[in-house]
Motif scaffolding. Structure first.
Motif, mmCIF file in Angstrom:
data_model
loop_
_atom_site.group_PDB
_atom_site.id
_atom_site.type_symbol
_atom_site.label_atom_id
_atom_site.label_comp_id
_atom_site.label_asym_id
_atom_site.label_seq_id
_atom_site.Cartn_x
_atom_site.Cartn_y
_atom_site.Cartn_z
ATOM 1 N N ASN A 1 0.824 -1.209 0.000
ATOM 2 C CA ASN A 1 0.000 0.000 0.000
ATOM 3 C C ASN A 1 0.858 1.259 0.000
ATOM 4 N N THR A 2 2.011 1.196 0.671
ATOM 5 C CA THR A 2 2.925 2.330 0.665
ATOM 6 C C THR A 2 3.458 2.580 -0.736
ATOM 7 N N ALA A 3 3.796 1.500 -1.449
ATOM 8 C CA ALA A 3 4.257 1.638 -2.829
ATOM 9 C C ALA A 3 3.169 2.263 -3.697
ATOM 10 N N SER A 4 1.932 1.816 -3.479
ATOM 11 C CA SER A 4 0.821 2.413 -4.219
ATOM 12 C C SER A 4 0.688 3.895 -3.896
ATOM 13 N N SER A 5 0.998 4.252 -2.656
ATOM 14 C CA SER A 5 0.864 5.648 -2.235
ATOM 15 C C SER A 5 1.862 6.554 -2.949
ATOM 16 N N ILE A 6 3.032 6.003 -3.301
ATOM 17 C CA ILE A 6 4.003 6.796 -4.055
ATOM 18 C C ILE A 6 3.379 7.225 -5.381
ATOM 19 N N GLY A 7 2.764 6.266 -6.067
ATOM 20 C CA GLY A 7 2.085 6.600 -7.317
ATOM 21 C C GLY A 7 0.900 7.507 -7.098
ATOM 22 N N ALA A 8 0.152 7.247 -6.018
ATOM 23 C CA ALA A 8 -1.051 8.047 -5.749
ATOM 24 C C ALA A 8 -0.709 9.483 -5.382
ATOM 25 N N ALA A 9 0.487 9.709 -4.856
ATOM 26 C CA ALA A 9 0.884 11.070 -4.486
ATOM 27 C C ALA A 9 1.229 11.908 -5.714
ATOM 28 N N ILE A 10 1.673 11.258 -6.772
ATOM 29 C CA ILE A 10 2.112 11.989 -7.969
ATOM 30 C C ILE A 10 1.043 11.982 -9.061
ATOM 31 N N GLY A 11 0.347 10.855 -9.203
ATOM 32 C CA GLY A 11 -0.565 10.655 -10.320
ATOM 33 C C GLY A 11 -1.637 11.722 -10.493
ATOM 34 N N PRO A 12 -2.370 12.107 -9.432
ATOM 35 C CA PRO A 12 -3.454 13.073 -9.624
ATOM 36 C C PRO A 12 -2.991 14.420 -10.168
ATOM 37 N N LEU A 13 -1.833 14.904 -9.689
ATOM 38 C CA LEU A 13 -1.338 16.191 -10.181
ATOM 39 C C LEU A 13 -0.945 16.101 -11.650
ATOM 40 N N VAL A 14 -0.302 14.986 -12.026
ATOM 41 C CA VAL A 14 0.008 14.773 -13.437
ATOM 42 C C VAL A 14 -1.281 14.619 -14.229
ATOM 43 N N GLY A 15 -2.271 13.953 -13.604
ATOM 44 C CA GLY A 15 -3.550 13.735 -14.272
ATOM 45 C C GLY A 15 -4.265 15.021 -14.616
ATOM 46 N N VAL A 16 -4.163 16.031 -13.754
ATOM 47 C CA VAL A 16 -4.790 17.320 -14.052
ATOM 48 C C VAL A 16 -4.221 17.899 -15.342
ATOM 49 N N LEU A 17 -2.893 17.855 -15.469
ATOM 50 C CA LEU A 17 -2.249 18.387 -16.675
ATOM 51 C C LEU A 17 -2.661 17.601 -17.912
ATOM 52 N N ILE A 18 -2.683 16.259 -17.769
ATOM 53 C CA ILE A 18 -3.064 15.421 -18.907
ATOM 54 C C ILE A 18 -4.525 15.648 -19.265
ATOM 55 N N TYR A 19 -5.390 15.746 -18.249
ATOM 56 C CA TYR A 19 -6.823 15.916 -18.506
ATOM 57 C C TYR A 19 -7.083 17.216 -19.261
ATOM 58 N N GLN A 20 -6.320 18.242 -18.951
ATOM 59 C CA GLN A 20 -6.523 19.521 -19.620
ATOM 60 C C GLN A 20 -5.966 19.534 -21.038
ATOM 61 N N GLN A 21 -5.060 18.599 -21.351
ATOM 62 C CA GLN A 21 -4.466 18.531 -22.688
ATOM 63 C C GLN A 21 -5.114 17.440 -23.544
ATOM 64 N N ASN A 22 -4.912 16.175 -23.134
ATOM 65 C CA ASN A 22 -5.458 15.041 -23.890
ATOM 66 C C ASN A 22 -5.720 13.899 -22.919
ATOM 67 N N PRO A 23 -6.946 13.768 -22.401
ATOM 68 C CA PRO A 23 -7.235 12.774 -21.362
ATOM 69 C C PRO A 23 -6.931 11.338 -21.778
ATOM 70 N N ALA A 24 -7.023 11.020 -23.063
ATOM 71 C CA ALA A 24 -6.796 9.641 -23.512
ATOM 72 C C ALA A 24 -5.369 9.184 -23.238
ATOM 73 N N LEU A 25 -4.423 10.126 -23.111
ATOM 74 C CA LEU A 25 -3.034 9.742 -22.834
ATOM 75 C C LEU A 25 -2.902 9.005 -21.509
ATOM 76 N N ALA A 26 -3.771 9.323 -20.541
ATOM 77 C CA ALA A 26 -3.697 8.647 -19.240
ATOM 78 C C ALA A 26 -3.971 7.156 -19.396
ATOM 79 N N PHE A 27 -4.929 6.785 -20.253
ATOM 80 C CA PHE A 27 -5.206 5.366 -20.501
ATOM 81 C C PHE A 27 -4.029 4.700 -21.204
ATOM 82 N N LEU A 28 -3.386 5.424 -22.103
ATOM 83 C CA LEU A 28 -2.233 4.874 -22.815
ATOM 84 C C LEU A 28 -1.071 4.626 -21.852
#
Length: 403
Positions: free
Chosen positions: A144-171
């Motif tokens: 769960n701690t390892a997952s938290s490393i990703g969870a701490a970074i992913g949402p902020l990166v996701g905001v940038l991706i969502y505003q540009q091209n949301p499909a890239l997150a699935f890729l």
């Protein structure tokens, strides 16, 4: 450095591969999760009700496959099942990345659910097979701690991706799943099945003795209040905040990031600090933590207060959900671990199938405050019921303390 070496030597390579894979896939998944409802409604186009029905398709497919997946996990080698499931999920994510209609997205989403239904019980059963019972809570906490490393970074990166091209997150998620599969194939050895597995599975009457699985079904039902609450935080909370907060996208990302950072900093320590406390106390306490968070989501519209509330969420998730996974390994016969984890984990699928749709009905007619107040009340009742059940079970399955 010496302490790190002792830590790495204390666990088998399986755990470290899982840590790598969970970090990578959580990073990419958390680019998607906080914004999935918004993506479907704004980019593919659909009503709120239809969006929630589509989101419910993945857990519906997981429910249909749960008992089959648990049986496959116990009959065939865990590594083979994990590899196949990761490949299915990777291909499904590619399908979601290139979907231009709700139908194509829904089909890919269902396929992803099928892969998850195979992977989760197989990976948990393999971990329980390979690690000493007294170390299992710490192993789950490290994951769960390892997952938290990703969870701490992913949402902020996701905001940038969502505003540009949301499909890239699935890729990106598809690529991470395929890398995870390569790591499993390269570094994890095949595990031996428990000696009783083949005999148990080949005995016709064994599969028909439903009372064998009664504890698993009981825990699955009693854990529903928790997963129903999470189903609302993953879907309808986005719509609730959209109506309540001016910068809701940034707030959603910030809450997810703060939660990830807090889990990263404290989850493993919380498990170590509470390892000698009764699991019943810890698991039951988590229900009351989640209830407090639900009430906060219902009535707080001040971002600093919502951020502070994440500590209570992390406390409940760390001490409750991790110890619940360990408790399942204690009550499951070694030859049935895959099926026990499959059955107990079904509460997530049931809630994610029904919760978003039912919650959206409450949200549309009575508002988000009512929805999360109801969630808090259900959690309080569920905590009382779980406490009564675990008080009967603890004496029958004594805990092997770590340390």
């Amino acid at each position: 450095m010496n302490q790190f070496k002792r830590l790495t030597a204390a666990y088998p390579p399986l755990l470290w591969v899982r840590l790598f894979g969970e970090t990578l896939t959580t990073l990419s998944n958390t680019m998607i999760a906080p914004f999935l409802v918004l993506y479907l409604s704004e980019n593919i186009g659909s009503s709120v009700i239809m969006t929630m029905l589509v989101i419910g398709l993945q857990p519906f497919s997981e429910i249909l496959l749960t008992l089959f997946a648990g049986g496959v996990t116990d009959r065939y080698r865990r590594k083979t099942v994990m590899l196949i499931s990761l490949l299915i999920q990777g291909v499904a994510m590619l399908g979601m990345a290139f979907s231009d209609s709700m139908l194509l997205f829904a089909l890919s989403y269902v396929a992803n659910g099928a892969g998850r239904s195979l992977f989760i019980p197989a990976s948990r059963a393999m971990l329980a097979d390979a690690i000493e019972p007294k170390q299992l809570s710490s192993a789950f906490a490290l994951l769960n701690t390892a997952s938290s490393i990703g969870a701490a970074i992913g949402p902020l990166v996701g905001v940038l991706i969502y505003q540009q091209n949301p499909a890239l997150a699935f890729l990106f998620t598809a690529i991470s799943l395929l890398l995870y599969a390569l790591a499993v194939w390269w570094k994890i050895p095949h595990s031996e099945q428990p000696a009783a597995t083949l005999e148990t599975l080949d005995t016709p009457s064994a599969s028909l003795r439903l009372h064998t699985y009664r504890p698993a079904f009981a825990i699955m039902l009693l854990a529903l209040p928790i997963s129903l609450f999470y189903a609302q935080t993953e879907t309808n909370l986005q719509l609730h905040f959209k109506d309540m907060l001016p910068n809701y996208l940034q707030t959603l990302a910030l809450l997810a990031t703060v939660k990830g950072v807090l889990l990263l900093l404290f989850e493993f320590l919380l498990i170590r600090w509470t390892r000698n406390l009764p699991p019943r106390l810890l698991i039951t306490g988590s229900y009351f933590c989640f209830a407090g968070v639900g009430l906060g989501y219902a009535f707080l519209d001040h971002v600093p207060s919502l951020l502070a509330l994440q500590m209570l969420l992390v406390l409940g998730e760390s001490i409750g959900l991790t110890h619940l996974l360990t408790f399942v390994s204690r009550i499951a016969p070694p030859s049935m671990r895959g099926r026990y984890y499959a059955i107990t984990g079904t509460h997530w699928d049931i809630s994610r199938m029904c919760g978003p749709f039912l919650g959206s009905l409450v949200l549309l007619h009575y508002g988000g405050a009512m929805l999360f107040t109801i969630s808090a009340l259900v959690l309080l009742l569920g905590g009382i019921a779980m406490n009564l059940y675990l008080s009967k079970k603890e004496s029958a399955f004594p805990l092997e303390q770590e340390g």
